[in-house]
Design an enzyme around this catalytic site. Structure first.
Site, mmCIF file in Angstrom:
data_model
loop_
_atom_site.group_PDB
_atom_site.id
_atom_site.type_symbol
_atom_site.label_atom_id
_atom_site.label_comp_id
_atom_site.label_asym_id
_atom_site.label_seq_id
_atom_site.Cartn_x
_atom_site.Cartn_y
_atom_site.Cartn_z
ATOM 1 C CG ASP A 1 14.815 1.540 19.558
ATOM 2 O OD1 ASP A 1 16.050 1.559 19.691
ATOM 3 O OD2 ASP A 1 14.025 1.654 20.507
ATOM 4 C CG ASP B 1 17.437 -1.926 24.777
ATOM 5 O OD1 ASP B 1 17.459 -2.732 25.706
ATOM 6 O OD2 ASP B 1 18.377 -1.800 23.960
ATOM 7 C CG ASP C 1 11.349 2.897 23.199
ATOM 8 O OD1 ASP C 1 12.383 2.774 22.498
ATOM 9 O OD2 ASP C 1 11.372 2.975 24.436
#
Length: 251
Positions: free
Chosen positions: A23, A25, A199
């Site tokens: 991922d 961001d 996240d």
């Protein structure tokens, strides 16, 4: 919850057998008040280039951002990328796969009306998706959710994601797990074991897919997750990846 700042990747990543999915961001870079305000560490692009080389090309970014946005941030790299949660995907051979984009007219009207009444909100249009960010107005979370859910309910083929300070309407056909599964059917990912780092709640389908394919998920930061491992924050992710790529070469 105490989350470690270090996670040795040698037991989880094998240069010859693993496929690494990342991922963007909140995983590779720290979150920012606005989507375009993120800071790209000077070490990130060289790190990703080194990872791609060591993994024989089996490295991809799997993001909610568009493929073009990832390219801008990671220039001059042109990695395999799944953008907009898999609605668009660039394979390792450079070919671009675009899923059908649903109509978002009802969502756009509702979000624009909300923005007129609450200018602290921010809209991020993408191909086949629309994100409503409320990072600057956290007190509006419930209102944003109600408005977006009602608009999505009136939009066939559209689903709603609730991520970190954002509600995003996107194609119901796309999620990060589907994107990872598609990569695993193509070279150089085919036959390799996936490892996915993310996240947010939007990364949970990716964790599920990686683990269903015999690999593992690594959750960055706090929050309920099905991932089997955790690491504290993006700086710790970058440090762990750097330590792995500089570690002993496989025999």
């Amino acid at each position: 919850m105490t989350i470690p700042d270090d996670l040795p990747l040698a037991p989880l990543l094998d240069a010859d057998r693993s496929a690494l999915f990342l991922d963007f961001d909140g995983t590779l870079v720290e979150l920012a008040p606005e989507p375009d305000a993120i800071v790209i560490p000077d070490t990130l692009v060289p790190l990703l280039a080194a990872l791609r080389t060591r993994l024989g090309g089996a490295l991809a970014v799997v993001s909610g951002r568009a493929v073009g946005a990832i390219d801008t941030f990671l220039h001059p790299l042109d990695l395999p990328v799944a953008g907009v949660h898999g609605s668009e995907r660039r394979a390792a051979d450079g070919s671009l796969v675009l899923l059908p984009a649903p109509s978002l007219d009802a969502v756009e009207r509702a979000a624009a009306d909300l923005l007129r009444r609450h200018p602290a909100l921010a809209l991020e249009p993408k191909r086949g998706a629309l994100a409503l960010h409320y990072r600057q107005a956290p007190q509006l979370e419930a209102l944003c959710g109600e408005v977006m859910q009602a608009a999505v309910a009136a939009s066939p083929g559209v689903s709603l994601l609730h991520g970190k300070m954002v509600f995003e309407a996107k194609s119901a056909l796309a999620d990060k797990g589907m994107a990872i599964g598609a990569f695993l059917g193509e070279p150089p990912f085919a036959g390799r074991t996936p490892v996915f780092l993310g996240d947010d709640t939007t990364d949970e389908p990716g964790f599920a897919a990686a683990q269903q394919h015999g690999g593992t998920g690594i959750k960055v930061g706090p929050g309920t997750t099905q991932a089997r491992h955790r690491i504290a924050h993006p700086a710790a992710v970058r440090a762990a990846l750097q330590a792995w790529v500089e570690g002993p070469a496989p025999r």
